[in-house]
Write a protein that holds these residues in place. Structure first.
Motif, PDB file in Angstrom:
ATOM      1  N   VAL A  64      20.180  48.223   9.175  1.00  0.00           N
ATOM      2  CA  VAL A  64      18.602  48.668   9.169  1.00  0.00           C
ATOM      3  C   VAL A  64      18.357  49.852   8.230  1.00  0.00           C
ATOM      4  O   VAL A  64      19.136  50.481   7.897  1.00  0.00           O
TER       5      VAL A  64
ATOM      6  N   ARG B 137      14.287  46.312   9.625  1.00  0.00           N
ATOM      7  CA  ARG B 137      15.011  45.634   8.942  1.00  0.00           C
ATOM      8  C   ARG B 137      14.977  46.015   7.343  1.00  0.00           C
ATOM      9  O   ARG B 137      16.011  46.246   6.961  1.00  0.00           O
TER      10      ARG B 137
ATOM     11  N   ALA C  97      17.072  43.988  15.257  1.00  0.00           N
ATOM     12  CA  ALA C  97      17.997  43.012  14.587  1.00  0.00           C
ATOM     13  C   ALA C  97      18.025  41.713  15.123  1.00  0.00           C
ATOM     14  O   ALA C  97      17.993  40.688  14.293  1.00  0.00           O
TER      15      ALA C  97
ATOM     16  N   VAL D 134      17.726  49.267  18.418  1.00  0.00           N
ATOM     17  CA  VAL D 134      18.149  48.486  17.211  1.00  0.00           C
ATOM     18  C   VAL D 134      18.613  47.269  17.505  1.00  0.00           C
ATOM     19  O   VAL D 134      18.562  46.227  16.620  1.00  0.00           O
TER      20      VAL D 134
END
Length: 304
Positions: free
Chosen positions: A156, A274, A138, A134
């Motif tokens: 997300v 995203r 990001a 993650v």
């Protein structure tokens, strides 16, 4: 404050080390430090705390990291789309995931995608936890992240793909190998192989033991991935409580029995992005192919 300053700052937050980012970027640690110091001078606050084993963002640094990572991710995504349009050669799809995911969930999709889009580059970045995947997503380092979905993740969008039921991997000939199922009390009485310490699967297992009122036994052997846990169980070094992955019952581990643990709630695996609406058609096509491939294994419930 420049885009490069923010990029380096986000990278330092993710790595927790100035020297690691310097090696990654091919520059000196002093140069990395200057990017951080320039940001600190501009905002008038300390953004990093130095510790013996590295650095961590302060509260102010965490606020800036979140905003910067999201913004950089969007800018990088747009720039890549523009480069793809300019080249006209198909572009690329970047995927971040764990070490064994491609083998268990994506093999068929990779082959099908390559046949359908021969000019498109598929790039895989391995992380050792869903949290790391993650973070890479990001920071703009990936278009898609295949993760274990334990709870909503800030910033997300998630899409479940595979429901993973738990099993106990037992060496053939062990008394537990003849059982049709096992529970928490059975597991508390055996030597368990520890799952990765920072993983969602280990946290899920520990929470279940706590809720069951059964003390989790100490781990004297630990692994970095589920496949290694199965191998160690096959070698007789302990018992592995793991989510069952596609293909494990195809004879790949003939010396192991997989005994269901029906009391243990299943895990979910799937995609994190995203924004689905901003995903490129190629990335969406690959995500759909992976979901369809796992569905063909009979281990998937889709939740769109």
């Amino acid at each position: 404050m420049t885009l490069d300053d923010l990029r380096v700052f986000v990278a330092v937050c993710r790595a927790g080390s100035l020297s690691a980012v310097a090696r990654e970027l091919g520059c000196t640690q002093s140069a990395v430090s200057q990017h951080v110091k320039r940001l600190e001078r501009e905002v008038g606050l300390s953004l990093m705390e130095r510790h013996p084993r590295g650095v961590v963002p302060t509260h102010a640094g965490e606020l800036l990291r979140g905003a910067a990572a999201e913004g950089i991710g969007g800018v990088d995504h747009a720039l890549r789309r523009l480069r793809d349009l300019a080249r006209g050669d198909g572009g690329s799809v970047r995927v971040t995931t764990g070490a064994t995911t491609v083998r268990h969930f994506m093999s068929a999709a990779v082959v099908a995608f390559r046949e359908r889009y021969p000019q498109v580059s598929l790039e895989f970045q391995t992380e050792n936890s869903s949290r790391g995947c993650v973070a890479a997503l990001a920071a703009g380092g990936a278009d898609l992240a295949w993760i274990t979905i334990a709870a909503p993740v800030r910033g997300v969008e998630l899409r479940r793909a595979a429901e993973l039921r738990w099993v106990l991997a037992v060496r053939e000939g062990d008394p537990l190998a003849e059982r049709s199922a096992v529970g928490a009390a059975d597991l508390a009485a055996v030597r368990l192989i520890g799952l990765p310490g920072n993983s969602s699967s280990r946290a899920h297992l520990e929470a279940w033991f706590a809720e069951s009122g059964v003390r989790l036994p100490a781990f004297d052997t630990s692994v970095a991935d589920w496949d290694t846990a199965i191998l160690l169980a096959e070698l007789g070094l302990g018992y592995a409580v793991v989510p069952e992955l596609p293909g494990w019952r195809d004879g790949r581990h003939p010396g192991v029995r997989l005994v269901p643990v029906p009391e243990l709630p299943p895990l979910w695996a799937g995609w994190a992005v995203r924004r689905w609406a901003a995903l490129s058609p190629l990335a969406r096509a690959f995500a759909d192919m992976v979901a369809a491939g796992v569905d063909a294994e009979g281990a998937v419930i889709m939740d769109s």
